[in-house]
Design a protein around this motif. Structure first.
Motif, PDB file in Angstrom:
ATOM      1  N   GLY A 214       0.772  -1.231   0.000  1.00 27.72           N
ATOM      2  CA  GLY A 214       0.000   0.000   0.000  1.00 27.72           C
ATOM      3  C   GLY A 214       0.805   1.285   0.000  1.00 27.72           C
ATOM      4  N   LEU A 215       2.102   1.207   0.296  1.00 32.46           N
ATOM      5  CA  LEU A 215       2.881   2.444   0.401  1.00 32.46           C
ATOM      6  C   LEU A 215       3.047   3.124  -0.959  1.00 32.46           C
ATOM      7  CD1 LEU A 215       4.546   4.468   2.016  1.00 32.46           C
ATOM      8  CD2 LEU A 215       6.542   2.996   1.690  1.00 32.46           C
TER       9      LEU A 215
ATOM     10  N   GLU B  74      -2.584   1.962   4.291  1.00 35.53           N
ATOM     11  CA  GLU B  74      -3.866   1.955   3.584  1.00 35.53           C
ATOM     12  C   GLU B  74      -4.327   3.382   3.343  1.00 35.53           C
ATOM     13  OE1 GLU B  74      -8.472   0.258   4.040  1.00 35.53           O
ATOM     14  OE2 GLU B  74      -7.005  -0.001   5.673  1.00 35.53           O
ATOM     15  N   THR B  75      -4.726   3.673   2.129  1.00 38.77           N
ATOM     16  CA  THR B  75      -5.256   5.001   1.802  1.00 38.77           C
ATOM     17  C   THR B  75      -6.764   4.992   2.012  1.00 38.77           C
ATOM     18  OG1 THR B  75      -3.511   5.355   0.168  1.00 38.77           O
ATOM     19  CG2 THR B  75      -5.463   6.763   0.024  1.00 38.77           C
ATOM     20  N   LEU B  76      -7.210   5.783   2.966  1.00 37.44           N
ATOM     21  CA  LEU B  76      -8.635   5.854   3.285  1.00 37.44           C
ATOM     22  C   LEU B  76      -9.338   6.978   2.526  1.00 37.44           C
ATOM     23  CD1 LEU B  76      -8.335   5.410   7.169  1.00 37.44           C
ATOM     24  CD2 LEU B  76      -8.692   3.645   5.426  1.00 37.44           C
ATOM     25  N   ARG B  77      -8.565   8.002   2.153  1.00 37.28           N
ATOM     26  CA  ARG B  77      -9.134   9.124   1.400  1.00 37.28           C
ATOM     27  C   ARG B  77      -8.029   9.756   0.564  1.00 37.28           C
ATOM     28  NH1 ARG B  77     -10.877  12.578   5.484  1.00 37.28           N
ATOM     29  NH2 ARG B  77      -8.930  13.755   5.407  1.00 37.28           N
TER      30      ARG B  77
ATOM     31  N   VAL C  70      -1.636   3.669   8.971  1.00 33.63           N
ATOM     32  CA  VAL C  70      -0.355   2.981   8.997  1.00 33.63           C
ATOM     33  C   VAL C  70      -0.443   1.828   9.997  1.00 33.63           C
ATOM     34  CG1 VAL C  70       2.133   3.205   9.354  1.00 33.63           C
ATOM     35  CG2 VAL C  70       0.817   5.149   8.464  1.00 33.63           C
ATOM     36  N   MET C  71      -0.277   0.600   9.509  1.00 33.27           N
ATOM     37  CA  MET C  71      -0.304  -0.583  10.368  1.00 33.27           C
ATOM     38  C   MET C  71       1.135  -0.929  10.750  1.00 33.27           C
ATOM     39  SD  MET C  71      -2.321  -2.845  11.818  1.00 33.27           S
ATOM     40  CE  MET C  71      -3.837  -2.727  10.854  1.00 33.27           C
TER      41      MET C  71
ATOM     42  N   GLU D 219      -3.245  12.440   8.390  1.00 37.14           N
ATOM     43  CA  GLU D 219      -3.475  13.186   7.152  1.00 37.14           C
ATOM     44  C   GLU D 219      -2.171  13.424   6.392  1.00 37.14           C
ATOM     45  OE1 GLU D 219      -6.861  13.517   9.665  1.00 37.14           O
ATOM     46  OE2 GLU D 219      -4.783  14.072  10.112  1.00 37.14           O
ATOM     47  N   CYS D 220      -1.046  13.254   7.085  1.00 36.06           N
ATOM     48  CA  CYS D 220       0.260  13.436   6.441  1.00 36.06           C
ATOM     49  C   CYS D 220       1.207  12.348   6.924  1.00 36.06           C
ATOM     50  CB  CYS D 220       0.838  14.813   6.747  1.00 36.06           C
ATOM     51  SG  CYS D 220       2.450  15.127   5.974  1.00 36.06           S
ATOM     52  N   LEU D 221       1.696  11.540   5.988  1.00 39.39           N
ATOM     53  CA  LEU D 221       2.709  10.527   6.285  1.00 39.39           C
ATOM     54  C   LEU D 221       4.011  11.003   5.647  1.00 39.39           C
ATOM     55  CD1 LEU D 221       3.803   7.782   7.228  1.00 39.39           C
ATOM     56  CD2 LEU D 221       2.853   6.783   5.133  1.00 39.39           C
ATOM     57  N   LEU D 222       4.921  11.509   6.467  1.00 37.89           N
ATOM     58  CA  LEU D 222       6.184  12.056   5.978  1.00 37.89           C
ATOM     59  C   LEU D 222       7.270  10.988   6.048  1.00 37.89           C
ATOM     60  CD1 LEU D 222       8.022  14.387   5.057  1.00 37.89           C
ATOM     61  CD2 LEU D 222       8.260  15.030   7.475  1.00 37.89           C
TER      62      LEU D 222
END
Length: 586
Positions: free
Chosen positions: A264-265, A350-353, A366-367, A382-385
């Motif tokens: 998913g990344l 996983e992208t939820l939106r 993020v699991m 809302e932000c995965l850096l």
């Protein structure tokens, strides 16, 4: 950052004894400086939205410069001209530089100012990551974050500093005052300041100094030629310029590392430093994967802005740094609301939106597993850096055609003179080089080395570098060392860590420093100097302090010129200053 800004101070005048024949280039150099290098074919300039053409907006987004407001239009007009027409190539260049970041700007312009026939190939944005997506925009954000923390501190400690705050309403007593954060204004300020700095790195400045600038992607086609693949064209297109060189410099920089194999990344709308500074809305929750310099600087900044920040670390923060420094920095960030998870193993994203076209933020889950929780947990943000380091930009450059040895992710293999170990006419500088510190000022210093060594028969060595490295959190963390060694094979390599049993350690804590007391700061700060056992020879220095980066320069100068710890101790320091801690170690 500095890139081209500080290189002006490093220009060396040509010497009569230098073997490279400058004289034959002086007439040409004068011709280049008088305007021979082309810029645009017409007066087309970047325009802000909504005036901008749709294709220009699409190009700006592809360059990770967004939104296309007036400030970003001003930036692009300096570092990526529209409708650019490349100059007519010379029959042969003394020096061709691939890359337009700090290393490329310094090497190409210094060569031109010293009389050589030089040119630079800019694939995307002049100024590189540092101007556009690194040092410059990040420090603008850090300044705002510091102001916010100071405002909150003054409000929390009502009247300690002689400043009083009125309650939010007449009925409220002893209630902490709200400090409201305007995130769009923070980003607007950053864009304005970045555009203000940009001209020194821009194409026009290079032309005025006598450097030909080509826009396109540089590809080696032989050990002595480079094809400039112009935008929208393919390798081998007969209309692409071909540049013949006596010497060449690879200065293509690096890019953020993105781990592979995480479900998913790849499909997720994650963020790196390349697009972080395009944010138009403050993320409520930010997850930062990594615990190095970029990660911690942005963790502290966005926590101050109001985001809920979680840092994912595999071991400890700053894993290769001084343990006392890592502990002090972590304690500070935790006190400001940053949450740390250790021993993290990310299982999936996983992208939820998806993000919206109007700047709306995405939503991801993020699991992971971590030391703090034996079971798998899911963190929404809302932000995965992604901030797990950088890899070299060496792909698709035709390096094999030029007999240039390289590592796929670590970079170009060079010797102590910054010279390719397989093609003596090619040099490399900066983040695209294997086993050098990936810092802007190191790129600039390497550029000086390659100009001197390639064009003027110099023997300047990378292994002599004394390098200050700074993380601009509050407090700042600085380390000064000689990080480059030379292997038996002739390749440069990272120097082995200092063994505790081989050195004497001198430490001065700032808790008793008068300036720190007066400023109500740096209670966990210190200066620590490692010396060769039984001597005063300085091997390394660690500083945790406000403005540690400024204090570091004194130690760096001492190490470069062989001044021992006794000399630092006898050096008179202004009172009261945090820098007195350096004297205290001696």
């Amino acid at each position: 950052m500095g890139s081209a800004r500080w290189f002006i101070l490093s220009i060396l005048a040509p010497k009569a004894s230098q073997s490279f024949c400058i004289r034959h280039s002086l007439v040409l150099g004068h011709r280049l400086r008088s305007g021979h290098a082309n810029m645009s074919s017409n007066d087309a300039t970047w325009q802000p939205s909504p005036t901008a053409k749709p294709e220009d907006e699409a190009l700006a987004k592809s360059l990770s410069i967004w939104p296309l407001d007036q400030n970003n239009a001003n930036l692009l007009n300096e570092v990526r001209h529209l409708n650019y027409v490349n100059p007519e190539p010379l029959e042969e260049y003394d020096l061709v530089v691939i890359g337009a970041g700090a290393g490329g700007l310094v090497s190409s312009r210094q060569a031109a100012r010293r009389g050589a026939k030089g040119c630079m190939i800019s694939a995307e944005l002049a100024g590189g990551d540092c101007l556009n997506a690194g040092c410059v925009p990040s420090k603008a954000l850090l300044r705002c974050a510091k102001m916010i923390r100071e405002a909150k501190k003054a409000a929390r400690l009502n009247n300690e500093f002689g400043i009083s705050f009125s309650p939010k309403s007449s009925n409220e007593k002893n209630v902490e005052v709200d400090v409201k954060v305007d995130f769009p204004q923070i980003m607007q300020r950053m864009r304005q300041l970045r555009a203000q700095i940009a001209p020194i790195d821009g194409h026009d400045r290079g032309s005025s100094l006598g450097t030909h600038t080509f826009q396109g992607f540089g590809v080696f086609t032989s050990p002595s030629t480079i094809e400039v693949v112009e935008h929208g064209k393919s390798v081998g297109d007969p209309s692409n310029p071909t540049l013949k060189f006596r010497k060449a410099v690879i200065a293509t920089g690096g890019r953020p590392y993105v781990p592979e194999g995480i479900p998913g990344l790849k499909e997720a709308p994650y963020t790196t430093n390349l697009n972080l500074f395009n944010l138009e809305q403050l993320p409520k929750r930010m997850v930062i994967w990594g615990a190095g310099i970029v990660a911690l600087e942005m963790a502290q900044a966005f926590a101050a802005f109001g985001s809920e920040v979680t840092v994912l670390q595999r071991s400890r923060i700053l894993s290769k740094s001084d343990e006392d420094a890592a502990k002090a920095i972590k304690e500070t960030l935790e006190s400001e609301g940053v949450k740390f998870l250790s021993g993290v193993d990310v299982r999936s994203v996983e992208t939820l939106r998806e993000p919206s076209d109007d700047g709306g933020l995405p939503l991801m889950s993020v699991m992971l597993t971590c030391n703090e929780n034996p079971d798998s947990i899911s963190i929404e943000c809302e932000c995965l850096l992604l901030a797990m380091g950088r890899i070299a930009n060496v792909q698709s450059m035709g390096l094999e055609s030029a007999n240039i040895d390289y590592h796929r992710t670590n970079g170009i293999l060079v010797n102590d003179f910054a010279q390719s170990t397989c093609n003596a006419n090619v040099y490399a500088v900066g983040d695209c080089v294997a086993n050098v510190p990936r810092l802007t000022h190191v790129s600039g210093e390497m550029a000086k080395v390659v100009v001197q060594n390639s064009l003027f028969d110099g023997d300047w060595k990378l292994s002599t570098f004394v390098v200050p490295a700074v993380m601009y959190t509050e407090p700042e963390y600085a380390v000064i060392s000689k990080p480059i060694a030379v292997e038996k094979s002739g390749h440069i390599a990272p120097k082995e860590p200092i063994m505790k049993e081989e050195c004497d350690v001198y430490k001065a804590e700032l808790i008793h420093n008068d300036r720190a007391i007066l400023d109500s700061s740096d209670k966990n700060g210190f200066v620590k100097i490692h010396c060769k056992k039984g001597t005063g020879e300085i091997l390394e220095c660690t500083i945790v302090s406000t403005r540690a980066g400024e204090i570091a320069n004194e130690v760096s100068l001492a190490m470069k010129h062989g001044i021992g710890i006794e000399g630092l101790g006898r050096n008179i320091h202004s009172y009261p200053t945090l820098g007195e801690a350096v004297m205290g170690c001696g």
